[in-house]
Design a protein around this motif. Structure first.
Motif, mmCIF file in Angstrom:
data_model
loop_
_atom_site.group_PDB
_atom_site.id
_atom_site.type_symbol
_atom_site.label_atom_id
_atom_site.label_comp_id
_atom_site.label_asym_id
_atom_site.label_seq_id
_atom_site.Cartn_x
_atom_site.Cartn_y
_atom_site.Cartn_z
ATOM 1 N N THR A 1 83.075 68.145 78.045
ATOM 2 C CA THR A 1 84.105 68.015 79.165
ATOM 3 C C THR A 1 85.501 68.427 78.786
ATOM 4 N N LYS A 2 86.275 68.467 79.803
ATOM 5 C CA LYS A 2 87.673 68.913 79.975
ATOM 6 C C LYS A 2 88.168 68.172 81.073
ATOM 7 N N ASN A 3 89.355 67.523 80.881
ATOM 8 C CA ASN A 3 90.043 66.831 81.767
ATOM 9 C C ASN A 3 88.973 66.175 83.005
ATOM 10 N N ASN A 4 88.118 65.326 82.425
ATOM 11 C CA ASN A 4 87.259 64.490 83.209
ATOM 12 C C ASN A 4 86.184 65.253 84.016
ATOM 13 N N THR A 5 86.254 66.718 83.563
ATOM 14 C CA THR A 5 85.062 67.572 84.358
ATOM 15 C C THR A 5 83.990 67.912 83.227
ATOM 16 N N THR A 6 82.747 67.722 83.593
ATOM 17 C CA THR A 6 81.502 68.067 82.877
ATOM 18 C C THR A 6 81.347 69.618 83.296
ATOM 19 N N TYR A 7 81.255 70.322 82.086
ATOM 20 C CA TYR A 7 81.097 71.676 82.160
ATOM 21 C C TYR A 7 79.648 71.897 81.748
ATOM 22 N N ALA A 8 79.228 71.442 80.953
ATOM 23 C CA ALA A 8 77.716 71.682 80.380
ATOM 24 C C ALA A 8 77.174 70.355 79.797
ATOM 25 N N LEU A 9 75.746 70.354 79.976
ATOM 26 C CA LEU A 9 74.847 69.361 79.502
ATOM 27 C C LEU A 9 73.963 69.611 78.470
ATOM 28 N N HIS A 10 73.972 68.822 77.332
ATOM 29 C CA HIS A 10 72.875 69.493 76.194
ATOM 30 C C HIS A 10 72.156 68.133 75.933
ATOM 31 N N MET A 11 70.848 68.375 76.287
ATOM 32 C CA MET A 11 69.798 67.256 76.407
ATOM 33 C C MET A 11 69.272 66.820 75.134
ATOM 34 N N TRP A 12 69.151 67.276 73.906
ATOM 35 C CA TRP A 12 68.468 67.144 72.887
ATOM 36 C C TRP A 12 66.887 66.914 72.866
ATOM 37 N N PHE A 13 66.388 66.711 71.682
ATOM 38 C CA PHE A 13 64.898 66.343 71.435
ATOM 39 C C PHE A 13 64.107 67.125 72.506
ATOM 40 N N THR A 14 64.464 68.571 72.436
ATOM 41 C CA THR A 14 63.660 69.518 73.544
ATOM 42 C C THR A 14 62.051 69.674 73.183
ATOM 43 N N ARG A 15 61.886 69.697 71.506
ATOM 44 C CA ARG A 15 60.465 69.916 71.399
ATOM 45 C C ARG A 15 59.587 68.678 71.797
ATOM 46 N N GLU A 16 60.201 67.640 71.935
ATOM 47 C CA GLU A 16 59.513 66.313 72.564
ATOM 48 C C GLU A 16 59.857 65.917 73.732
ATOM 49 N N TRP A 17 60.046 66.930 74.749
ATOM 50 C CA TRP A 17 60.803 66.631 76.116
ATOM 51 C C TRP A 17 59.707 65.810 76.842
ATOM 52 N N PHE A 18 58.409 66.080 76.575
ATOM 53 C CA PHE A 18 57.253 65.545 77.478
ATOM 54 C C PHE A 18 57.017 64.300 76.834
ATOM 55 N N LYS A 19 57.393 63.634 75.891
ATOM 56 C CA LYS A 19 57.117 62.352 75.135
ATOM 57 C C LYS A 19 57.920 61.369 76.008
ATOM 58 N N ASN A 20 57.483 59.749 75.765
ATOM 59 C CA ASN A 20 58.310 58.767 76.633
ATOM 60 C C ASN A 20 58.929 58.054 75.623
ATOM 61 N N PHE A 21 59.349 58.232 74.381
ATOM 62 C CA PHE A 21 59.930 57.433 73.422
ATOM 63 C C PHE A 21 61.317 56.918 74.093
ATOM 64 N N ASP A 22 61.792 55.939 73.829
ATOM 65 C CA ASP A 22 63.000 55.382 74.209
ATOM 66 C C ASP A 22 64.261 55.991 73.836
ATOM 67 N N LEU A 23 65.075 56.482 74.507
ATOM 68 C CA LEU A 23 66.305 57.113 73.790
ATOM 69 C C LEU A 23 67.585 56.296 74.692
ATOM 70 N N TYR A 24 68.122 55.381 73.905
ATOM 71 C CA TYR A 24 69.016 54.642 74.469
ATOM 72 C C TYR A 24 68.938 54.019 75.898
ATOM 73 N N GLY A 25 67.588 53.306 75.984
ATOM 74 C CA GLY A 25 67.304 52.749 77.125
ATOM 75 C C GLY A 25 66.625 53.471 78.361
ATOM 76 N N MET A 26 66.183 54.544 77.907
ATOM 77 C CA MET A 26 65.595 55.469 78.908
ATOM 78 C C MET A 26 64.332 56.307 78.244
ATOM 79 N N PRO A 27 63.491 56.607 78.847
ATOM 80 C CA PRO A 27 62.305 57.357 78.239
ATOM 81 C C PRO A 27 62.734 58.923 78.142
ATOM 82 N N ASN A 28 62.410 59.367 77.088
ATOM 83 C CA ASN A 28 62.780 60.827 76.808
ATOM 84 C C ASN A 28 62.539 61.681 77.941
ATOM 85 N N ASN A 29 61.261 61.821 78.390
ATOM 86 C CA ASN A 29 60.893 62.733 79.491
ATOM 87 C C ASN A 29 61.275 62.402 80.802
#
Length: 271
Positions: A191-219
């Motif tokens: 971010t810069k000046n309250n604008t989002t310029y890019a998103l990084h998702m994390w846990f890509t190798r397990e993107w299809f799994k539904n484990f919880d990540l801060y209250g939301m399934p990863n997939n």
């Protein structure tokens, strides 16, 4: 901005479906630039030193030094939403004497690493500087107070930190981009000046799994960001696969034995 067509984008990939979106966005924002994909399915042992796959982007960038001025190392699960962040970084490089820029490896909810190093999911620099650092690279370099004034008691260690410490010992400057936790997708936003310029998702190798990540399934996170990107950039998934990308045969080392599999690492057709 005149310099934008001289950018080389480099991405290590394991061939997930998300590389299609990442590559589409890079070419959407920078149609005159070039992308290079790196087979990220093997050689992650940092004891291999220069033969470790993490360092492949350096050699590929130097190989193209006569055609491009800047490199951008960007992960396959990092989605560029706005090209202005690249322009901002290049401006810092050219006018402020910054040699390498990206997010600090202390990231809310995800990382508690070296405060003087970057997380490599998004980093930008000059290829000429990269070449100079690589020419006398010390793989055994250890961080100490002469390299950086930041706290040396690091909770989370990464073997690729040595890359940034080699910049410091040559008196090159590293600067940092702001990041925030994006609760829409429970991911990291640049971010810069309250604008989002890019998103990084994390846990890509397990993107299809539904484990919880801060209250939301990863997939679910990935499906939500997919719908967001399709809407924001008017992306048709089928058209994306058929018109813009091509399959590449890669060699995969399987656990317990080595085999050859057909997998799809998607590349933009105009590469």
């Amino acid at each position: 901005m005149q310099q934008l067509h001289k950018i080389l984008f480099l991405t290590p990939t394991i061939g997930t479906r998300w590389i299609t979106y990442q590559q589409y966005l890079l070419h959407y924002h920078f149609p005159k630039s070039k992308t290079k994909l790196i087979n990220g399915t093997e050689r992650w042992n940092f004891k291999l030193q220069e033969n470790c796959v993490w360092f492949d982007f350096i050699k590929l960038a130097i190989k193209d030094e006569n055609s491009f001025d800047y490199f951008v190392h960007i992960d396959e699960d990092c989605f560029l939403l706005d090209s202005d962040i690249i322009e901002y970084c290049i401006n810092l490089i050219n006018k402020k004497g910054i040699d390498l820029i990206g997010p600090k490896d202390i990231i809310e909810n995800f990382r508690d690493g070296d405060p003087s190093s970057l997380n490599s999911f998004f980093m930008i620099g000059k290829i000429s500087t990269l070449k100079d650092v690589w020419s006398q690279f010390d793989f055994e370099l250890k961080k100490n107070h002469t390299i950086s004034s930041e706290n040396t008691n690091i909770k989370h260690q990464e073997p690729y930190y040595v890359f940034f410490w080699n910049y410091y010992v040559k008196n090159y400057k590293i600067d940092f981009l702001d990041t925030n936790f994006d609760s829409r997708f429970n991911c990291t936003a640049i971010t810069k000046n309250n604008t989002t310029y890019a998103l990084h998702m994390w846990f890509t190798r397990e993107w299809f799994k539904n484990f919880d990540l801060y209250g939301m399934p990863n997939n679910k996170r990935y499906f939500l960001v997919e719908e967001y990107l399709k809407t924001k950039f008017n992306i048709n998934r089928l058209k994306l696969k058929l018109e813009y990308l091509k399959p590449v045969l890669i060699k995969i080392k399987l656990k317990g034995f080595t085999g050859r599999l057909l997998t799809f690492i998607f590349r933009y057709k105009n590469e």
